[in-house]
Design a protein around this motif. Structure first.
Motif, PDB file in Angstrom:
ATOM      1  N   TYR A 148     -18.579  33.636 -12.403  1.00 34.58           N
ATOM      2  CA  TYR A 148     -18.714  32.293 -11.820  1.00 34.58           C
ATOM      3  C   TYR A 148     -17.930  31.238 -12.611  1.00 34.58           C
ATOM      4  CZ  TYR A 148     -21.269  27.924 -10.705  1.00 34.58           C
ATOM      5  OH  TYR A 148     -21.617  26.636 -10.378  1.00 34.58           O
ATOM      6  N   LEU A 149     -18.250  31.059 -13.877  1.00 33.25           N
ATOM      7  CA  LEU A 149     -17.573  30.045 -14.687  1.00 33.25           C
ATOM      8  C   LEU A 149     -16.149  30.458 -15.018  1.00 33.25           C
ATOM      9  CD1 LEU A 149     -20.451  28.943 -17.112  1.00 33.25           C
ATOM     10  CD2 LEU A 149     -19.646  27.803 -15.042  1.00 33.25           C
ATOM     11  N   ARG A 150     -15.921  31.758 -15.156  1.00 37.21           N
ATOM     12  CA  ARG A 150     -14.569  32.234 -15.449  1.00 37.21           C
ATOM     13  C   ARG A 150     -13.630  31.937 -14.284  1.00 37.21           C
ATOM     14  NH1 ARG A 150     -11.561  37.265 -15.947  1.00 37.21           N
ATOM     15  NH2 ARG A 150     -13.096  38.416 -14.720  1.00 37.21           N
ATOM     16  N   ALA A 152     -13.914  29.444 -12.164  1.00 35.68           N
ATOM     17  CA  ALA A 152     -13.634  28.003 -12.219  1.00 35.68           C
ATOM     18  C   ALA A 152     -12.577  27.698 -13.278  1.00 35.68           C
ATOM     19  CB  ALA A 152     -14.919  27.239 -12.507  1.00 35.68           C
ATOM     20  N   GLU A 171     -24.060  25.558 -14.568  1.00 36.14           N
ATOM     21  CA  GLU A 171     -24.448  26.975 -14.510  1.00 36.14           C
ATOM     22  C   GLU A 171     -25.546  27.244 -13.501  1.00 36.14           C
ATOM     23  OE1 GLU A 171     -24.723  29.470 -18.020  1.00 36.14           O
ATOM     24  OE2 GLU A 171     -23.931  27.820 -19.218  1.00 36.14           O
ATOM     25  N   TYR A 176     -20.082  25.700  -7.739  1.00 34.66           N
ATOM     26  CA  TYR A 176     -19.373  24.826  -8.666  1.00 34.66           C
ATOM     27  C   TYR A 176     -18.914  23.581  -7.905  1.00 34.66           C
ATOM     28  CZ  TYR A 176     -16.559  24.028 -12.899  1.00 34.66           C
ATOM     29  OH  TYR A 176     -16.055  23.537 -14.068  1.00 34.66           O
ATOM     30  N   ARG A 192     -21.922  30.914  -6.801  1.00 37.50           N
ATOM     31  CA  ARG A 192     -22.568  32.006  -7.536  1.00 37.50           C
ATOM     32  C   ARG A 192     -23.735  32.552  -6.710  1.00 37.50           C
ATOM     33  NH1 ARG A 192     -27.341  31.235 -10.160  1.00 37.50           N
ATOM     34  NH2 ARG A 192     -28.200  29.127 -10.026  1.00 37.50           N
TER      35      ARG A 192
END
Length: 341
Positions: A148-150, A152, A171, A176, A192
């Motif tokens: 998820y954050l990767r 973005a 998170e 996002y 996510r």
């Protein structure tokens, strides 16, 4: 002998007339009925265009009228307007497809294989008869929690930046904050979760991954199975935006449902949906909206009848619409809010 007086359609009649326009392929002879209504001037074109615009279906209406040889019978200004809206939407969707290809390639290079959702997923999966048929707001894609954050970060390194409000803690968000870069056609929402927290117990990424299917014309990306497209369509329309509570349905949503129903039996999804009464009401209403009774669900129910009544009253009475919404607002803010505190 004087010609009969033809009355202008009510808001409700106009709504169901629009539903039959969207499903002209299913109603032999309805094209002639439309042409007769045009000749007798029983259609208030301003209201018709306003309704179709509010429901984001103007390009779909144009394509139906074109394929059934109705466009030449329309007022010239209206025909030109519909054609222009369709052409602009076609050009936009072509650019969105290019953007999807670029995003997918970039993520694949980092071993991330996104699953696209909603309108853009239907577009890449060739659900529509024409690339200009569906109006699309943004690009929704689903990745695993660990990516998820990767994801973005990869897109931000490529020039994308957040649009709209920023959050200190991203998170825990369903998706996002929207990302957009210079020259891109639209913004991206990285999910996510495919749905809100309330529904994730019975519809989540792990469940979707078991049935997701590859897109053949774009390497390295996936879309939901037809079964899961229907479930997600219901959740997005009726649970995510409280459609079941207000008695509100978007033609864009149920038109997607109609097209998916050509590939998969809608009624088969009921056993997988936790909010069964609401789903049945939604499916029954879709059948009524398109004059295709029992197409989406074989039997009606008390909940379905109440839902259809709320919808019709919303259209026929501005007093009911505003009073009902005010009562729901008070209920949610005072009773539910007070109780939760």
């Amino acid at each position: 002998m004087p010609s009969p007086i033809c009355s202008i359609m009510t808001n409700n009649e106009l709504f169901y007339f629009t539903g039959k326009c969207l499903t002209l392929d299913e109603h032999p002879g309805f094209a002639e009925e439309i042409i007769q209504k045009i000749s007798s001037e029983t259609i208030e074109w301003q209201k018709f265009v306003g309704l179709c615009s509010n429901h984001f279906i103007l390009p779909a209406i144009y394509l139906k009228f074109r394929s059934h040889h109705i466009v030449s019978h329309l007022p010239e200004v209206l025909a030109e307007f519909l054609k222009e809206v369709y052409q602009l939407n076609l050009s936009r969707n072509e650019q969105i497809l290019k953007q999807v290809q670029e995003i997918t390639k970039l993520l694949n290079e980092n071993d991330i294989y996104p699953t696209y959702l909603k309108g853009v997923a239907h577009l890449v999966d060739n659900l529509y008869s024409d690339r200009g048929e569906r109006m699309i707001g943004d690009i929704d894609l689903l990745v695993s929690d660990k990516d998820y954050l990767r994801t973005a970060g990869i897109l931000e390194n490529d020039g994308y930046a957040t649009v709209g409000p920023c959050y200190a803690d991203v998170e825990g968000l369903k998706h996002y904050p929207g990302l957009l870069k210079a020259g891109a056609m639209t913004h991206i929402e990285i999910h996510r979760l495919p749905v809100s927290e309330a529904q994730k117990r019975w519809f989540n990424t792990e469940i979707i991954d078991k049935e997701k299917k590859a897109v053949f014309n774009i390497d390295g990306c996936f879309v939901l199975s037809e079964n899961h497209k229907i479930i997600h369509n219901f959740i997005h329309s009726q649970l995510g935006h409280d459609g079941h509570l207000y008695g509100i349905v978007s033609f864009r949503d149920i038109y997607d449902l109609y097209l998916i129903s050509k590939r998969f039996d809608v009624a088969q999804t009921i056993s997988q949906i936790q909010s069964k009464r609401k789903a049945i009401a939604y499916f029954v209403f879709a059948g009524k909206a398109f004059s295709l009774l029992q197409r989406f669900y074989p039997n009606s129910s008390f909940s379905a009848k109440v839902f259809c009544l709320k919808h019709d009253l919303n259209h026929n009475s501005r007093y009911f619409y505003y009073t009902f919404r005010s009562l729901i607002y008070l209920y949610k803010r005072i009773l539910v809010g007070y109780t939760s505190q």
